[in-house]
Design an enzyme around this catalytic site. Structure first.
Site, PDB file in Angstrom:
ATOM      1  N   ILE A  34      14.473   9.323  23.739  1.00  0.00           N
ATOM      2  CA  ILE A  34      15.569   8.339  23.740  1.00  0.00           C
ATOM      3  C   ILE A  34      15.800   7.874  25.189  1.00  0.00           C
ATOM      4  O   ILE A  34      16.854   7.324  25.503  1.00  0.00           O
ATOM      5  CB  ILE A  34      16.883   8.918  23.122  1.00  0.00           C
ATOM      6  CG1 ILE A  34      17.133  10.380  23.534  1.00  0.00           C
ATOM      7  CG2 ILE A  34      16.856   8.857  21.615  1.00  0.00           C
ATOM      8  CD1 ILE A  34      17.601  10.617  24.878  1.00  0.00           C
ATOM      9  N   ALA A  35      14.785   8.087  26.046  1.00  0.00           N
ATOM     10  CA  ALA A  35      14.946   7.745  27.468  1.00  0.00           C
ATOM     11  C   ALA A  35      14.194   6.444  27.788  1.00  0.00           C
ATOM     12  O   ALA A  35      14.779   5.356  27.714  1.00  0.00           O
ATOM     13  CB  ALA A  35      14.467   8.902  28.332  1.00  0.00           C
ATOM     14  N   ARG A  36      12.925   6.554  28.118  1.00  0.00           N
ATOM     15  CA  ARG A  36      12.096   5.375  28.378  1.00  0.00           C
ATOM     16  C   ARG A  36      10.691   5.629  27.846  1.00  0.00           C
ATOM     17  O   ARG A  36      10.140   6.736  28.018  1.00  0.00           O
ATOM     18  CB  ARG A  36      11.989   5.124  29.894  1.00  0.00           C
ATOM     19  CG  ARG A  36      13.186   4.453  30.522  1.00  0.00           C
ATOM     20  CD  ARG A  36      13.313   2.974  30.118  1.00  0.00           C
ATOM     21  NE  ARG A  36      14.416   2.323  30.773  1.00  0.00           N
ATOM     22  CZ  ARG A  36      15.641   2.199  30.259  1.00  0.00           C
ATOM     23  NH1 ARG A  36      15.917   2.686  29.058  1.00  0.00           N
ATOM     24  NH2 ARG A  36      16.591   1.576  30.922  1.00  0.00           N
ATOM     25  N   GLU A  63       8.001  -2.580  24.988  1.00  0.00           N
ATOM     26  CA  GLU A  63       8.897  -3.104  23.939  1.00  0.00           C
ATOM     27  C   GLU A  63       8.898  -4.634  23.947  1.00  0.00           C
ATOM     28  O   GLU A  63       8.849  -5.220  25.025  1.00  0.00           O
ATOM     29  CB  GLU A  63      10.315  -2.563  24.178  1.00  0.00           C
ATOM     30  CG  GLU A  63      10.369  -1.066  23.999  1.00  0.00           C
ATOM     31  CD  GLU A  63      11.707  -0.464  24.417  1.00  0.00           C
ATOM     32  OE1 GLU A  63      12.666  -1.212  24.654  1.00  0.00           O
ATOM     33  OE2 GLU A  63      11.762   0.772  24.517  1.00  0.00           O
ATOM     34  N   HIS A  80      14.882   0.659  19.929  1.00  0.00           N
ATOM     35  CA  HIS A  80      15.710   0.834  21.144  1.00  0.00           C
ATOM     36  C   HIS A  80      17.187   0.538  20.845  1.00  0.00           C
ATOM     37  O   HIS A  80      17.766  -0.419  21.355  1.00  0.00           O
ATOM     38  CB  HIS A  80      15.193  -0.073  22.276  1.00  0.00           C
ATOM     39  CG  HIS A  80      15.688   0.377  23.627  1.00  0.00           C
ATOM     40  ND1 HIS A  80      14.951   0.232  24.777  1.00  0.00           N
ATOM     41  CD2 HIS A  80      16.845   0.965  24.011  1.00  0.00           C
ATOM     42  CE1 HIS A  80      15.626   0.703  25.808  1.00  0.00           C
ATOM     43  NE2 HIS A  80      16.782   1.152  25.358  1.00  0.00           N
TER      44      HIS A  80
HETATM   45  C1  8YV Z   1      20.610  -0.261  26.363  1.00  0.00           C
HETATM   46  C2  8YV Z   1      19.239   1.255  27.956  1.00  0.00           C
HETATM   47  O1  8YV Z   1      20.280  -0.441  25.029  1.00  0.00           O
HETATM   48  O2  8YV Z   1      21.115   2.105  29.079  1.00  0.00           O
HETATM   49  C3  8YV Z   1      19.936   1.791  29.137  1.00  0.00           C
HETATM   50  O3  8YV Z   1      19.281   1.905  30.187  1.00  0.00           O
HETATM   51  O4  8YV Z   1      18.069   1.062  27.975  1.00  0.00           O
HETATM   52  C4  8YV Z   1      19.933   1.004  26.686  1.00  0.00           C
HETATM   53  O5  8YV Z   1      20.864   1.985  26.401  1.00  0.00           O
HETATM   54  C5  8YV Z   1      20.298  -1.507  27.031  1.00  0.00           C
HETATM   55  O6  8YV Z   1      20.543  -1.448  28.394  1.00  0.00           O
HETATM   56  C6  8YV Z   1      21.143  -2.602  26.388  1.00  0.00           C
HETATM   57  O7  8YV Z   1      21.158  -3.726  27.114  1.00  0.00           O
END
Ligand code: 8YV
Length: 318
Positions: A234-236, A265, A283
């Protein structure tokens, strides 16, 4: 005259959109077909940028905004922004720190429970009419795996890692983690290297920043994780060597994967669609009304503060 703000990714909360339109002249870059022409037309007047964590902003675009004062990230990840370049130019970069922690941790646990208990698999089985066709109400699907008590390995014991740990602890899961150093304010077991953490975990949950852009979960780590264990990201996406992950899933080298993020993505390796032991999300870890509202409020506050000459909360450029 209202400050001009270039918006690189949409904000889905109507009240926040209204506030932005009331306070600023919003230039919706993400809606433009000819982005280069739009930048050439408006770039010189832009004082602020709104972007998402994954979208970030390239140095090339920042270079075309000579009067840029602030980049307000509607997210926590700032890995898609060259922070050193922003600092050099005196541009503030802000993030919605703390706003999405709980939601992201909720999704990490949700993905893992789904994988262990086969919630998506069971849903597909019922919806497709397969269950109704079976001779008895007894379900011939393979038995699921118990989630409570699983050994959880967390990569990155920051805000999200800690929130994941708190949830997993409530399910009686022993928790280990790796990070740059042990944290003396968490009760969980520190493991210095990722290979050993993977080797001793039933589920490896990625909650680390991706500033270095390295695919730390490679074939070797997946091999160490092993055939009865799961990977949650759930990170990158770039933290994982995706071809190695696809190969490990196809060969049964790991038990399954729950993925909210991907390297490129919105492209997702097509091989994953064929695999029952994979749960995919587009995402969406922070995508609740409550969290996106809080994030939007923080974005608005960052812009207002910088344009008023105040230091914004959530600055990551100092
Ligand atoms: C968001 C994200 O969905 O916080 C982050 O870095 O990648 C995500 O949680 C995204 O930034 C929404 O714009």
């Amino acid at each position: 005259m209202k400050p001009e703000v270039l918006q690189l990714s949409p904000i889905l909360i109507p009240e926040i959109r209204d506030q932005l339109d009331e306070l600023f002249t919003i230039r919706r870059y993400y809606e433009q077909a000819d982005k280069a022409a739009y930048l050439a037309q408006h770039g010189a007047n832009i004082r602020g940028v709104i972007t998402g964590g994954h979208t970030g902003i390239s140095q090339a675009v920042m270079a075309q905004l000579p009067n840029l004062e602030v980049v307000a990230v509607n997210g926590v990840g700032t890995d898609a922004i060259d922070l050193a370049y922003a600092r050099d130019r005196g541009i503030q970069v802000t993030a919605t720190i703390g706003a999405l922690t709980e939601d992201v941790a909720d999704l990490a646990i949700g993905l893992l429970i789904d994988l262990c208990r086969g919630i998506s698999t069971g849903d597909r089985y019922v919806r497709s009419g397969e269950w109704a066709k079976s001779a008895t109400p007894l379900v011939p699907l393979p038995l699921a795996r118990q989630f409570s008590g699983m050994r959880i390995g967390i990569v990155g014991m920051g805000r999200v890692g800690r929130a994941v740990a708190a949830r997993a602890a409530a399910f009686g899961c022993p928790i280990s983690y790796t990070d740059l150093r042990p944290m003396n304010d968490v009760p969980h077991t520190f493991v210095a290297d990722l290979l050993s953490l993977a080797n001793g975990s039933d589920a490896l949950i990625l909650a680390a920043a991706a500033d270095k852009g390295e695919a730390i979960v490679n074939a070797e780590v997946l091999h160490a994780l092993g055939r009865d264990s799961y990977l949650i990201n759930i990170a990158r996406g770039k933290l994982v060597d995706e071809p190695a992950l696809v190969a490990a899933l196809q060969s049964g080298q790991i038990a399954g994967a729950g993925l909210d993020v991907f390297a490129d993505e919105p492209q997702v390796p097509g091989e994953l669609f064929e695999l029952e032991q994979v749960v995919l999300q587009p995402h969406r870890a922070s995508a609740t009304v409550q969290t996106r509202t809080r994030m939007g409020q923080m974005v608005v506050a960052s812009l207002v503060d910088v344009f008023a000459g105040r230091k914004p909360n959530g600055s990551v450029t100092g």
